[in-house]
Design a protein around this motif. Structure first.
Motif, short mmCIF file in Angstrom:
data_model
loop_
_atom_site.label_atom_id
_atom_site.label_comp_id
_atom_site.label_asym_id
_atom_site.label_seq_id
_atom_site.Cartn_x
_atom_site.Cartn_y
_atom_site.Cartn_z
N SER B 23 0.84 -1.20 0.00
CA SER B 23 0.00 0.00 0.00
C SER B 23 0.87 1.25 0.00
O SER B 23 1.84 1.34 0.75
CB SER B 23 -0.90 -0.01 1.23
N SER B 25 1.05 5.71 -0.17
CA SER B 25 0.31 6.94 0.11
C SER B 25 0.39 7.93 -1.07
O SER B 25 -0.23 8.99 -1.03
CB SER B 25 0.88 7.61 1.37
N ASN B 65 -4.85 -1.92 -7.61
CA ASN B 65 -6.00 -1.03 -7.48
C ASN B 65 -5.48 0.40 -7.55
O ASN B 65 -4.93 0.93 -6.58
CB ASN B 65 -6.72 -1.29 -6.14
N LYS B 67 -6.99 3.26 -7.76
CA LYS B 67 -7.68 4.26 -6.95
C LYS B 67 -7.21 4.24 -5.50
O LYS B 67 -7.08 5.28 -4.86
CB LYS B 67 -9.19 4.04 -7.01
N LYS B 68 -6.94 3.04 -5.01
CA LYS B 68 -6.51 2.90 -3.62
C LYS B 68 -4.98 2.86 -3.49
O LYS B 68 -4.46 2.81 -2.36
CB LYS B 68 -7.10 1.63 -3.00
N GLN B 69 -4.26 2.86 -4.60
CA GLN B 69 -2.79 2.77 -4.58
C GLN B 69 -2.34 1.50 -3.83
O GLN B 69 -1.44 1.54 -2.99
CB GLN B 69 -2.16 4.02 -3.95
N GLN B 70 -3.01 0.42 -4.13
CA GLN B 70 -2.71 -0.84 -3.46
C GLN B 70 -2.48 -1.94 -4.48
O GLN B 70 -3.10 -1.96 -5.54
CB GLN B 70 -3.86 -1.24 -2.53
#
Lengths: 115, 112
Positions: B23, B25, B65, B67-70
């Motif tokens: 993940s 930021s 993902n 959008k979630k930066q994951q």
């Protein structure tokens, strides 16, 4: 085909000394990157060179410098060594030369110990 | 802005499945996955690019993902050879050649 080769594999220096690490990329690869890996951590980006020009530099002090030769091999120099410079220094080559990072082919590294 | 990996370590029996997460930021252009065995060089596993393009080994699967930066790495029917430390490396959407920012790694132990 030979992979990325680095020399020396291990070396011990004392504080204040200077060190030069060498890297030969995979044949045909024109991009070389250097990473520092402290024990228990992921590699940290130091430099990227492509066609003998510095393309990128990480958050390292000016004591760290590098260059790339016409045959695409590279040297990493570290001056005025500190205890915190003790780490595994990884060289990686890539066939890509743009600003984006593609598949990296890492060498086995040079283990530097500073006493 | 170092990506955060989870779990830090996992122990599996041969044949079991595992998921490793990464993940960030910051907005990402790509996520890269590498495996490093003790005393060896990191070995490339996969690249996942913004927009859905992927490149990697056939037996490895992963997701990104945007959008979630994951990102997640899926290891199915694990084999003893899967043991090692897995690193995700991220590349931001900025234009500079800033290399990869690696996480601290996930230690995977496969037991027979």
């Amino acid at each position: 085909d030979a992979g990325v080769t680095q020399s020396p594999t291990h070396l011990i220096k004392t504080r204040g000394q200077q060190v030069t690490l060498r890297c030969s990329p995979i044949s045909g690869h024109k991009s070389v990157s250097w990473y520092q890996q402290v024990l228990g951590q992921g590699p940290q980006f130091i430099f990227q060179y492509y066609e003998k020009e510095e393309r990128g530099r990480g958050n390292f002090p000016d004591r760290f410098s590098a260059r790339q030769f016409p045959n695409y091999s590279s040297e990493l120099n570290v001056n005025a060594l500190l205890l915190g410079d003790s780490a595994l220094y990884l060289c990686a080559s890539s066939p890509l030369g743009g600003t984006r990072t593609g598949e990296l082919f890492f060498g086995e590294g040079s283990r530097l110990t500073v006493l | 802005q170092q990506p955060v990996q989870s779990p830090q370590a996992v122990i599996l029996r041969e044949g079991e499945d595992a998921v490793i997460n990464c993940s960030s930021s910051k907005a990402l252009y790509s996520v890269h996955w590498y495996r490093q065995k003790h005393g060896e060089a990191p070995v490339f596993l996969m690249i996942l690019l913004k927009g859905g393009e992927q490149k990697g080994h056939e037996k490895i699967s992963a997701s990104f993902n945007e959008k979630k930066q994951q990102s997640s790495l899926y290891l199915t029917a694990s084999q003893l050879s899967y043991s090692g430390t897995y690193f995700c490396g991220t590349e931001g959407t900025g234009g500079g050649a800033d290399g990869l920012t690696f996480g601290k790694g996930t230690h995977l132990i496969i037991q027979p």
